[in-house]
Design a protein around this motif. Structure first.
Motif, PDB file in Angstrom:
ATOM      1  N   PHE A 163      -8.447  42.019  55.472  1.00  0.00           N
ATOM      2  CA  PHE A 163      -7.263  41.270  55.899  1.00  0.00           C
ATOM      3  C   PHE A 163      -6.083  41.811  55.110  1.00  0.00           C
ATOM      4  CE2 PHE A 163     -10.884  38.488  56.509  1.00  0.00           C
ATOM      5  CZ  PHE A 163     -10.646  37.900  57.744  1.00  0.00           C
ATOM      6  N   GLU A 164      -4.924  41.849  55.739  1.00  0.00           N
ATOM      7  CA  GLU A 164      -3.746  42.346  55.042  1.00  0.00           C
ATOM      8  C   GLU A 164      -2.507  41.576  55.461  1.00  0.00           C
ATOM      9  OE1 GLU A 164      -3.911  46.414  56.408  1.00  0.00           O
ATOM     10  OE2 GLU A 164      -2.307  46.058  57.866  1.00  0.00           O
ATOM     11  N   THR A 165      -1.494  41.620  54.621  1.00  0.00           N
ATOM     12  CA  THR A 165      -0.219  40.993  54.958  1.00  0.00           C
ATOM     13  C   THR A 165       0.877  42.039  54.893  1.00  0.00           C
ATOM     14  OG1 THR A 165       1.306  39.210  54.364  1.00  0.00           O
ATOM     15  CG2 THR A 165       0.146  40.268  52.557  1.00  0.00           C
ATOM     16  N   SER A 168       5.433  39.391  55.746  1.00  0.00           N
ATOM     17  CA  SER A 168       5.152  37.956  55.899  1.00  0.00           C
ATOM     18  C   SER A 168       4.220  37.627  57.062  1.00  0.00           C
ATOM     19  CB  SER A 168       6.452  37.155  56.059  1.00  0.00           C
ATOM     20  OG  SER A 168       7.290  37.328  54.938  1.00  0.00           O
ATOM     21  N   LEU A 169       3.611  38.634  57.662  1.00  0.00           N
ATOM     22  CA  LEU A 169       2.630  38.404  58.721  1.00  0.00           C
ATOM     23  C   LEU A 169       1.241  38.799  58.218  1.00  0.00           C
ATOM     24  CD1 LEU A 169       4.566  39.862  61.802  1.00  0.00           C
ATOM     25  CD2 LEU A 169       4.336  37.455  61.149  1.00  0.00           C
ATOM     26  N   SER A 170       0.214  38.098  58.714  1.00  0.00           N
ATOM     27  CA  SER A 170      -1.155  38.405  58.295  1.00  0.00           C
ATOM     28  C   SER A 170      -1.923  39.054  59.442  1.00  0.00           C
ATOM     29  CB  SER A 170      -1.878  37.126  57.869  1.00  0.00           C
ATOM     30  OG  SER A 170      -1.262  36.564  56.746  1.00  0.00           O
ATOM     31  N   PHE A 171      -2.734  40.035  59.093  1.00  0.00           N
ATOM     32  CA  PHE A 171      -3.493  40.766  60.106  1.00  0.00           C
ATOM     33  C   PHE A 171      -4.973  40.827  59.719  1.00  0.00           C
ATOM     34  CE2 PHE A 171       0.817  42.318  60.331  1.00  0.00           C
ATOM     35  CZ  PHE A 171       1.070  42.372  61.696  1.00  0.00           C
ATOM     36  N   LEU A 172      -5.805  40.722  60.735  1.00  0.00           N
ATOM     37  CA  LEU A 172      -7.235  40.985  60.598  1.00  0.00           C
ATOM     38  C   LEU A 172      -7.451  42.414  61.074  1.00  0.00           C
ATOM     39  CD1 LEU A 172     -10.060  38.737  62.099  1.00  0.00           C
ATOM     40  CD2 LEU A 172      -9.991  41.189  62.496  1.00  0.00           C
ATOM     41  N   VAL A 173      -8.131  43.230  60.281  1.00  0.00           N
ATOM     42  CA  VAL A 173      -8.388  44.622  60.648  1.00  0.00           C
ATOM     43  C   VAL A 173      -9.894  44.812  60.804  1.00  0.00           C
ATOM     44  CG1 VAL A 173      -8.067  47.035  60.021  1.00  0.00           C
ATOM     45  CG2 VAL A 173      -6.353  45.334  59.355  1.00  0.00           C
ATOM     46  N   THR A 174     -10.298  45.258  61.984  1.00  0.00           N
ATOM     47  CA  THR A 174     -11.731  45.426  62.239  1.00  0.00           C
ATOM     48  C   THR A 174     -12.237  46.746  61.657  1.00  0.00           C
ATOM     49  OG1 THR A 174     -11.483  46.628  64.321  1.00  0.00           O
ATOM     50  CG2 THR A 174     -11.404  44.204  64.412  1.00  0.00           C
ATOM     51  N   ILE A 182      -3.056  37.159  62.898  1.00  0.00           N
ATOM     52  CA  ILE A 182      -3.710  35.853  62.747  1.00  0.00           C
ATOM     53  C   ILE A 182      -2.731  34.870  62.101  1.00  0.00           C
ATOM     54  CG2 ILE A 182      -6.070  36.717  62.640  1.00  0.00           C
ATOM     55  CD1 ILE A 182      -5.915  36.625  59.611  1.00  0.00           C
ATOM     56  N   ASP A 183      -3.047  33.593  62.211  1.00  0.00           N
ATOM     57  CA  ASP A 183      -2.109  32.547  61.774  1.00  0.00           C
ATOM     58  C   ASP A 183      -2.264  32.165  60.309  1.00  0.00           C
ATOM     59  OD1 ASP A 183      -1.007  32.366  64.306  1.00  0.00           O
ATOM     60  OD2 ASP A 183      -2.496  30.897  64.971  1.00  0.00           O
ATOM     61  N   TYR A 184      -3.295  32.662  59.648  1.00  0.00           N
ATOM     62  CA  TYR A 184      -3.576  32.235  58.281  1.00  0.00           C
ATOM     63  C   TYR A 184      -2.911  33.156  57.257  1.00  0.00           C
ATOM     64  CZ  TYR A 184      -7.353  29.934  60.846  1.00  0.00           C
ATOM     65  OH  TYR A 184      -8.060  29.203  61.742  1.00  0.00           O
ATOM     66  N   THR A 185      -2.460  32.569  56.162  1.00  0.00           N
ATOM     67  CA  THR A 185      -1.986  33.376  55.038  1.00  0.00           C
ATOM     68  C   THR A 185      -3.190  33.871  54.235  1.00  0.00           C
ATOM     69  OG1 THR A 185      -1.877  31.524  53.482  1.00  0.00           O
ATOM     70  CG2 THR A 185       0.059  31.908  54.888  1.00  0.00           C
ATOM     71  N   LEU A 186      -2.959  34.828  53.354  1.00  0.00           N
ATOM     72  CA  LEU A 186      -4.069  35.310  52.523  1.00  0.00           C
ATOM     73  C   LEU A 186      -4.556  34.212  51.572  1.00  0.00           C
ATOM     74  CD1 LEU A 186      -3.346  39.036  51.563  1.00  0.00           C
ATOM     75  CD2 LEU A 186      -4.347  38.064  53.632  1.00  0.00           C
ATOM     76  N   ASP A 187      -3.643  33.370  51.116  1.00  0.00           N
ATOM     77  CA  ASP A 187      -4.055  32.244  50.262  1.00  0.00           C
ATOM     78  C   ASP A 187      -5.016  31.328  51.018  1.00  0.00           C
ATOM     79  OD1 ASP A 187      -2.552  33.141  48.169  1.00  0.00           O
ATOM     80  OD2 ASP A 187      -0.871  31.777  48.532  1.00  0.00           O
ATOM     81  N   ARG A 200      -9.997  39.334  47.086  1.00  0.00           N
ATOM     82  CA  ARG A 200      -8.579  39.694  47.171  1.00  0.00           C
ATOM     83  C   ARG A 200      -8.270  40.671  46.048  1.00  0.00           C
ATOM     84  NH1 ARG A 200      -3.635  35.446  48.152  1.00  0.00           N
ATOM     85  NH2 ARG A 200      -1.958  36.986  48.346  1.00  0.00           N
ATOM     86  N   ILE A 201      -8.090  41.930  46.390  1.00  0.00           N
ATOM     87  CA  ILE A 201      -7.922  42.965  45.363  1.00  0.00           C
ATOM     88  C   ILE A 201      -6.487  43.033  44.831  1.00  0.00           C
ATOM     89  CG2 ILE A 201      -9.848  44.342  46.219  1.00  0.00           C
ATOM     90  CD1 ILE A 201      -7.790  46.224  47.506  1.00  0.00           C
ATOM     91  N   ASN A 202      -5.518  42.558  45.620  1.00  0.00           N
ATOM     92  CA  ASN A 202      -4.115  42.519  45.183  1.00  0.00           C
ATOM     93  C   ASN A 202      -3.359  41.513  46.060  1.00  0.00           C
ATOM     94  OD1 ASN A 202      -3.389  43.928  47.627  1.00  0.00           O
ATOM     95  ND2 ASN A 202      -4.090  45.821  46.634  1.00  0.00           N
ATOM     96  N   ARG A 203      -2.062  41.466  45.960  1.00  0.00           N
ATOM     97  CA  ARG A 203      -1.300  40.447  46.699  1.00  0.00           C
ATOM     98  C   ARG A 203      -1.385  40.643  48.211  1.00  0.00           C
ATOM     99  NH1 ARG A 203       3.702  40.494  46.667  1.00  0.00           N
ATOM    100  NH2 ARG A 203       4.063  42.553  45.786  1.00  0.00           N
ATOM    101  N   LYS A 204      -1.728  41.844  48.674  1.00  0.00           N
ATOM    102  CA  LYS A 204      -1.614  42.145  50.102  1.00  0.00           C
ATOM    103  C   LYS A 204      -2.946  42.334  50.831  1.00  0.00           C
ATOM    104  CE  LYS A 204       2.905  44.364  49.630  1.00  0.00           C
ATOM    105  NZ  LYS A 204       3.694  45.604  49.863  1.00  0.00           N
ATOM    106  N   ILE A 205      -4.042  42.454  50.090  1.00  0.00           N
ATOM    107  CA  ILE A 205      -5.316  42.842  50.719  1.00  0.00           C
ATOM    108  C   ILE A 205      -6.479  41.945  50.291  1.00  0.00           C
ATOM    109  CG2 ILE A 205      -7.014  44.697  51.020  1.00  0.00           C
ATOM    110  CD1 ILE A 205      -4.351  45.358  52.299  1.00  0.00           C
ATOM    111  N   ILE A 206      -7.248  41.463  51.270  1.00  0.00           N
ATOM    112  CA  ILE A 206      -8.567  40.867  51.020  1.00  0.00           C
ATOM    113  C   ILE A 206      -9.585  41.803  51.660  1.00  0.00           C
ATOM    114  CG2 ILE A 206     -10.124  38.949  51.487  1.00  0.00           C
ATOM    115  CD1 ILE A 206      -7.735  37.100  51.544  1.00  0.00           C
ATOM    116  N   LEU A 207     -10.503  42.315  50.861  1.00  0.00           N
ATOM    117  CA  LEU A 207     -11.382  43.389  51.322  1.00  0.00           C
ATOM    118  C   LEU A 207     -12.826  42.926  51.456  1.00  0.00           C
ATOM    119  CD1 LEU A 207     -11.346  46.462  51.966  1.00  0.00           C
ATOM    120  CD2 LEU A 207     -11.817  46.866  49.540  1.00  0.00           C
ATOM    121  N   ASN A 208     -13.471  43.382  52.529  1.00  0.00           N
ATOM    122  CA  ASN A 208     -14.904  43.156  52.722  1.00  0.00           C
ATOM    123  C   ASN A 208     -15.681  44.069  51.779  1.00  0.00           C
ATOM    124  OD1 ASN A 208     -17.577  43.041  53.660  1.00  0.00           O
ATOM    125  ND2 ASN A 208     -16.936  42.821  55.785  1.00  0.00           N
ATOM    126  N   ILE A 209     -16.670  43.531  51.085  1.00  0.00           N
ATOM    127  CA  ILE A 209     -17.416  44.341  50.115  1.00  0.00           C
ATOM    128  C   ILE A 209     -18.103  45.535  50.781  1.00  0.00           C
ATOM    129  CG2 ILE A 209     -19.572  42.992  50.293  1.00  0.00           C
ATOM    130  CD1 ILE A 209     -19.836  43.389  47.219  1.00  0.00           C
TER     131      ILE A 209
END
Length: 251
Positions: A163-165, A168-174, A182-187, A200-209
């Motif tokens: 997931f990335e932002t 100010s927009l959030s995106f799901l990346v396959t 997507i409508d959700y924030t990273l928080d 969440r590796i940094n302010r902009k990215i949540i990464l799948n292991i």
């Protein structure tokens, strides 16, 4: 030190008692219970101890139910035969556990850790138990609803790369590299995703292991992750998250 053992396998309880005596003859096993019902009844009648060894799976249910029925203000070391999910939760919340069959060295380490925690008080430990209990009973998202043109589709969680932002927009990346708004924030996403699989590796990215190909040291005590679809800056684990990231990987 007075100890209570909650364990539905008699041989395991006896084995644990023998090991405790080898470590310190001053350790006294006061009581042994094999069910939630008998444990709750004893503590309600005023039983007290310095430490409890508690098997997770008892004959009449999950031992976390004990905390649901009584306010137990006694430190606990959990034991389990195999419950990777529980182990994951306990590691993340700094609650100690022992994997069966329990070894002498592991038990000595757990006792030493308990004594160290006693010096700083039990509040943090009890809080961790409560957090672990909530985490074990929490249901995480298994798929996300996305729109593609006029089509509404669902994407299973195991098909998500990260997931990335951006702006100010959030995106799901396959894993195929497709981006979906997507409508959700990273928080918000951090509370919805299974923590053993996403970080969440940094302010902009949540990464799948499963999207991580390689991890390397990087400038200024940070880490760099080799993975697809992320530019150089987005691949960096921020310095304040490095220690938690290493613990997450090690789980």
């Amino acid at each position: 030190m007075k100890v209570v053992i909650i364990e539905d396998e008699k041989l395991s309880a006896e084995h644990l008692t023998v090991l405790l005596q080898k470590i310190d003859t001053a350790i006294i096993v006061m009581e042994y219970f094999d069910t939630i019902k008998t444990s709750v009844a004893a503590f309600r009648e005023g039983l007290n101890a310095d430490l409890i060894f508690m098997d997770i799976h008892l004959a009449d249910g999950n031992s976390f139910e004990i905390f649901n029925q009584i306010n137990l203000d006694i430190p606990v070391i959990f034991t389990t035969a195999f419950d990777n999910y529980a182990i994951q939760a306990f590691k993340q919340n700094s609650v100690d556990y022992l994997l069966k069959p329990i070894g002498l060295q592991e038990l000595e380490f757990a006792i030493a850790k308990f004594k160290k925690q006693q010096k700083s008080g039990n509040k943090d430990l009890i809080s961790s138990i409560a957090t672990a209990y909530q985490q074990l009973n929490k249901e995480f998202k298994t798929r996300f609803l996305v729109k593609s043109g006029q089509t509404i589709d669902t994407i299973p969680i195991d098909e998500i790369h990260h997931f990335e932002t951006k702006e100010s927009l959030s995106f799901l990346v396959t894993k195929k590299g497709n981006h979906h708004l997507i409508d959700y924030t990273l928080d918000q996403l951090e509370t919805m995703l299974q923590p053993k699989n996403f970080f969440r590796i940094n302010r902009k990215i949540i990464l799948n292991i499963h999207s991580i190909e390689k991890v390397s040291t990087y400038f200024n005590s940070r880490l760099s992750i080799a993975t697809k679809f992320l530019d150089t800056d987005a691949r960096i684990v921020s310095r304040d998250r490095v220690n938690d990231f290493k613990k997450w990987l090690d789980n």
